[in-house]
Every structure is written in structure tokens, then in C-alpha cells.
Write a protein that holds these residues in place. Sequence first.
Motif, short mmCIF file in Angstrom:
data_model
loop_
_atom_site.label_atom_id
_atom_site.label_comp_id
_atom_site.label_asym_id
_atom_site.label_seq_id
_atom_site.Cartn_x
_atom_site.Cartn_y
_atom_site.Cartn_z
N GLY A 129 0.78 -1.23 0.00
CA GLY A 129 0.00 0.00 0.00
C GLY A 129 0.81 1.28 0.00
N ASN A 130 2.14 1.18 -0.04
CA ASN A 130 2.98 2.38 -0.02
C ASN A 130 2.91 3.13 -1.35
OD1 ASN A 130 3.84 1.74 2.55
ND2 ASN A 130 5.71 0.74 1.86
N VAL A 131 3.04 4.44 -1.27
CA VAL A 131 3.08 5.24 -2.49
C VAL A 131 4.40 5.01 -3.21
CG1 VAL A 131 4.05 7.37 -1.48
CG2 VAL A 131 2.51 7.51 -3.43
N LEU A 132 4.32 4.88 -4.52
CA LEU A 132 5.52 4.71 -5.35
C LEU A 132 5.75 5.95 -6.21
CD1 LEU A 132 4.77 1.08 -6.60
CD2 LEU A 132 6.29 1.76 -4.73
N GLY A 133 4.67 6.67 -6.51
CA GLY A 133 4.77 7.84 -7.36
C GLY A 133 3.39 8.35 -7.72
N SER A 134 3.33 9.08 -8.82
CA SER A 134 2.05 9.58 -9.32
C SER A 134 2.04 9.48 -10.84
CB SER A 134 1.80 11.01 -8.87
OG SER A 134 2.70 11.90 -9.49
N VAL A 135 0.84 9.47 -11.39
CA VAL A 135 0.64 9.36 -12.82
C VAL A 135 -0.68 10.05 -13.15
CG1 VAL A 135 -0.53 7.11 -12.64
CG2 VAL A 135 0.60 7.75 -14.79
#
Length: 172
Positions: A71-77
Amino acid sequence: MILETSRLIIRPFVINDLSEFEKLLDIPEVIGWQMQKSNSEGFLSWHITNYINMDIINGIVCFGIFDKVNGNVLGSVGAGEHDDLHETEIFYNLLPDTRGNGFATEATRAVTEWAYRDYNIPYIIGTAAVDNIRSQKVLENCGYKFIDIKKLLVHITNKEYEFKYYRLYHDK
């Protein structure tokens, strides 16, 4: 709107994502986001309000890329109107320690497919700094074709930089 890939969950940010979202404000190459560090909650809220219209033609829609396992954030798109070109553009960024695993390509493919499914647009563009080989590879791996090098104004810095300009036409 939630998109799932084999390893990712791509979804709208919510206000409870603030601590994860703030990690994205430290990505060195994303100057505009870095400049929002002192206004992180307001910047997140602005992104959340953009989900009301979900307008990638005249506005901007940015989603979080989250690891399906932890569930950790990896980035945005996301996708939205390019400031100078006034064309719908795909964009993405990843936390530096998550790069090199294909996450940007996986997320870019998913959002490109979503955009073509939900919007009547003939093509989507992508831009990448001429020295950003990894970002160029993401676009190329997703089928975007190099068209030209363009000098574009980065409004947040009020400076022009050279970018490789790509397009992916919608095959209906």
C-alpha cells in the motif's frame, strides 16, 4: 476510478494520503512539486478537487501509484492539458528508490488505456527532458512515438528547456 495492474493500484488521492503524498514533494526532478512542500495539504486538496470534473482535456487529473502488496506510495501518474501545447499529456513520476522496476511503464500504460476508454481524444502526448533517457524509454515502451524536440516553457520556473515530444494515436 481505480485501476489495478499486476503490481499496482492507481487511484485518486484522498486527504488521508497526506503523509504518503508528501514523499512525492521531495523528488529532485519535479521542481514544481518541490515548490509545494510548505503547502502540501493545499496542493493535495487541489488535486482532489480536480477529480470532480475529471477533465484531462482542459484540466489535469493526477493519481497516486501505490504498491499492491504493502500500500505504499511509489509515485504519481496522470493526464491533463499541457500548459504550452494545449494537448492532452501523460505524466508520471516515481520516488527515486522505486525506479528501474517497470512501475512507471505499468502505470503509464494503465492511464493511457483509461484515457482512451473514457475520453474522445485522437492522441496523447508525452514530453521528456532530452537528457532524461529513462522517461523517454517509458514513453517508447508504452508505444509513444518520438516526433520532435521542442523548446518548452516550464511555467513554475519561467525557463525554457528542450524536451523530446512524443505522441500515441488512439487506434479505435
